[in-house]
Design an enzyme around this catalytic site. Structure first.
Site, short mmCIF file in Angstrom:
data_model
loop_
_atom_site.label_atom_id
_atom_site.label_comp_id
_atom_site.label_asym_id
_atom_site.label_seq_id
_atom_site.Cartn_x
_atom_site.Cartn_y
_atom_site.Cartn_z
N ASP A 1 12.33 -7.95 7.08
CA ASP A 1 11.83 -7.26 8.26
C ASP A 1 11.19 -8.23 9.24
OD1 ASP A 1 11.98 -4.60 9.02
OD2 ASP A 1 10.82 -3.96 7.28
N CYS B 1 7.12 -1.15 8.31
CA CYS B 1 6.60 -1.04 9.68
C CYS B 1 5.11 -0.65 9.78
CB CYS B 1 7.42 -0.05 10.48
SG CYS B 1 9.15 -0.01 10.05
N HIS C 1 11.81 -3.40 15.81
CA HIS C 1 11.99 -3.56 14.36
C HIS C 1 13.35 -4.23 14.20
CE1 HIS C 1 9.22 -0.01 13.52
NE2 HIS C 1 9.64 0.28 14.74
N GLN D 1 13.53 -6.15 2.18
CA GLN D 1 14.03 -6.22 3.56
C GLN D 1 13.45 -7.45 4.24
OE1 GLN D 1 12.97 -2.26 5.23
NE2 GLN D 1 15.15 -2.09 5.65
N LYS E 1 18.87 2.12 18.34
CA LYS E 1 19.05 0.87 17.60
C LYS E 1 20.41 0.26 17.88
CE LYS E 1 20.75 3.22 13.43
NZ LYS E 1 20.74 3.25 11.97
N ARG F 1 13.10 3.35 -2.09
CA ARG F 1 13.60 4.60 -1.51
C ARG F 1 14.36 5.36 -2.59
NH1 ARG F 1 16.05 2.32 4.29
NH2 ARG F 1 14.12 1.28 4.95
#
Length: 636
Positions: free
Chosen positions: A378, A329, A505, A376, A459, A358
């Site tokens: 994204d 992001c 997102h 990801q 979300k 992560r």
């Protein structure tokens, strides 16, 4: 007089206080036998609780999910009861319900799955006795005295505030518990102990290691059998075993939690990304790419340094502290700021296949499902406030189209503001309201998870259902009004003034590694033709026909098919068997008749063989099947 109002609006009147079981029996004895607990004015309590004033009452029967959780909690007590009988020196700690059953952490001599039979037998004797489960409330001082020889319970009680403490007793066994519980042990009708592992008291390695025994329980033996069958089917589909058998990926000690993809795995990977790119281009997205390492100031600005620091890998470059990105992001924010935007430019949809890292504890790493490095898919959508609903609907329609291609159904869950979050109350209310409006317009039922949102916004989580009925959370849509403010993003409105954009997102595959693992298990390694690492293998029936087989292979390759040829001096039956074990969808046998007639003999994974297929017919049918990304087997 006490009036009891039921969910259907009917009212029963009683002359004096009554407990829940009495109310249930006033409906019918048969109904009462299936009642597990009750909700009194929306508070779930034991059936033994007295109702002393007018109340709304809803009974939880063996058909309710809430009742299953209560029964499984009682099953944990039954297991602890049995263990205390069999292992008198055992010291109990906690025994919660988990998603598929329950566990209890116990300080006791080591046990193994070989001991489960005798523990289950003792549990069944407790269940068959239908021992009443009785709640008792005592003062904290009395509770401490009762547990003076139980160090773990003593520590737990000491941490509780002053006031009454509740115990539950069944026969000679008593346990500290808030409840509620089933009326008697006979409600725990079908049990199975699943596994045992080690666990530190309060997750602290400095504390004693306990035996954590897992089990599951159902109201019906058929339901338990169905669950055990599901587990067996899941074991057969284990993506780690299939991935090794099909030579798709591996893990190595030199990079814990980070997958190595082999050639076959990369073929599937590239097919997934090609499909992703086609669909996103069609939906009006552009593709971007941002760096893997960004400096600390960026992560402080985004809020990740404060809220996500423990999961990030850091590095010092040119005396500046930086972090390997755990998400894409913030880089997307910098790209948006690169130039001035008008309201006429919005919505702006930018996608990125971003590699993120992560930190996960080594104990939770699990094949492709839980890794430390993953990609990801994204995308960040920048928009005006009045575009929120239409853009979320656009994402949901894209999700439906893409998941449908894999034969995956899904359901939706809305997660609201967590305790640890950034942004104002007004921003969260607007963001949550926007998501609800879009979900209502989409017209599908959804569940609300209070307090389970991301730290920067509410979300929508998208849970897919695979071929054997398991659900997986993959896609997510997060509405964010905080990061655009932190990065001072703006667009120029029709009034020629600066305005703050709203941002989405979203991911669809989620972690591509994890999604691939799910697909391996969903298809049990039998990928549809368009995804298969090798789509066609050519097998000459003898060494003399090897040149012909190689010619066929080259022609297939030139047409864009992922083809291989097996010219080893092995029997045809052995080569066919190996191709089937490798889950290759189409097996072409090259014989003299095929060479003379310019036709093909094609075997599919269902064992059927079709003879005399003209090459043109084969190529046309295969081409359509792949272009349309069909998941059913190809028929000739």
């Amino acid at each position: 007089m006490i009036n009891i109002t039921f969910p259907d609006g009917n009212v029963k009147t009683f002359d004096a206080p009554v407990d829940g079981m009495m109310v249930a029996k006033s409906i019918s004895d048969g109904f009462a036998r299936n009642c597990v607990a009750m909700a009194v004015d929306d508070r779930v309590v034991d059936l033994s609780m007295n109702i002393e004033k007018d109340a709304h009452v809803r009974f939880l029967t063996v058909k309710d999910k809430e009742a299953l959780e209560i029964m499984r909690h009682s099953a944990a007590h039954v297991m602890a009861h049995a263990i205390c009988r069999l292992y008198p020196g055992a010291k109990l700690t906690i025994g919660p319900v988990v998603e598929e059953g329950f566990y209890y952490d116990i300080d006791m001599e080591p046990v193994s799955e070989a001991d489960f039979e005798k523990i289950e037998a003792e549990m069944k004797s407790i269940i068959d006795a239908k021992i009443p489960v009785v709640r008792k409330e005592v003062s904290k001082a009395k509770a401490l005295d009762f547990y003076k020889n139980e160090p773990y319970k003593l520590e737990m009680i000491s941490d509780l505030p002053d006031g009454t403490i509740s115990f539950y007793t069944q026969g000679e066994f008593t346990d500290l518990c808030r409840g509620p519980h089933v009326p008697h042990t006979g409600f725990v009708r079908a049990i199975k102990l699943m596994k045992v592992s080690g666990a530190y008291w309060r997750a602290d390695p400095a504390n004693p290691q306990l035996q954590r025994i897992y089990g599951t329980a159902y109201f019906d033996k058929k339901e338990l059998a169905a669950y055990l069958n599901l587990l067996e089917e899941a074991r057969k589909r284990d993506h780690r075993k299939i991935g090794a058998a099909l030579d798709l990926f591996s893990f190595h000690d030199e990079a814990p939690g980070m997958a190595f993809f082999h050639a076959g795995g990369m073929e599937i990977w590239n097919a997934l990304l090609q499909y992703w790119r086609e669909e996103h281009r069609r939906a009006g997205y552009v593709e971007t790419k941002t760096p893997v390492i960004l400096n600390r100031s960026l992560w402080e600005r985004s809020g990740h340094w404060e809220n996500y620091r423990e999961n990030m890998y850091t590095v010092v470059i040119d005396e500046t502290e930086s972090a390997i990105k755990p998400m894409n992001c913030p880089g997307g924010m910098l790209l948006f700021k690169m130039k001035r935007h008008s309201y006429k430019d919005l919505p702006l949809r930018a996608g990125e296949i971003g590699l993120v890292h992560r930190h996960e504890l080594s104990g939770v790493l699990s094949g492709l499902f839980r890794v430390r490095a993953f990609h990801q898919d994204d995308a960040h959508i920048f928009m005006t406030p009045d575009q929120i609903e239409s853009e979320i609907l656009g994402v949901l329609n894209l999700v439906k189209r893409m998941y449908g291609t894999f034969g995956l159904g899904f359901h939706l869950e809305l997660s609201t503001r967590p305790k640890k979050s950034i942004g104002t109350d007004e921003q969260w209310e607007r963001a949550t309201g926007g998501l609800k409006a879009a979900l209502d317009a989409y017209g599908t039922d959804y569940k609300i998870n209070e307090g389970d949102g991301a730290f920067y916004g509410p979300k929508i989580d998208i849970h897919i259902k695979d071929a054997i009925g398991r659900t997986w959370q993959c896609g997510t849509i997060q509405l964010d009004m905080s990061l655009p403010e932190r990065f001072d993003l703006f667009y120029v409105g029709a009034d020629n003034e600066k305005h703050r954009p709203v941002m989405i997102h979203r991911v669809i595959y989620g972690s591509i590694e994890r999604f691939l693992g799910i697909l391996i298990e969903h298809f049990a390694g039998k990928f549809p033709l368009w995804l298969a690492p090798v789509q066609v293998v050519v097998l000459p029936i003898n060494d003399e026909l090897a040149p012909f087989a190689k010619e066929l292979h080259l022609r297939l390759e030139e047409s864009g098919l992922r083809s291989s040829v097996d010219t080893r001096s092995e029997s045809l039956n052995k080569k066919v068997r190996e191709a089937q074990l490798s889950q290759i969808p189409l097996i072409i046998t090259a014989g003299e008749k095929e060479r003379q007639n310019a036709t093909l003999s094609v075997r599919t994974l269902d064992g059927k063989v079709r003879y005399g297929i003209p090459m043109e017919t084969f190529m046309e049918k295969v081409g359509v099947h792949i272009r349309e990304r069909r998941i059913e087997p190809l028929e000739f």
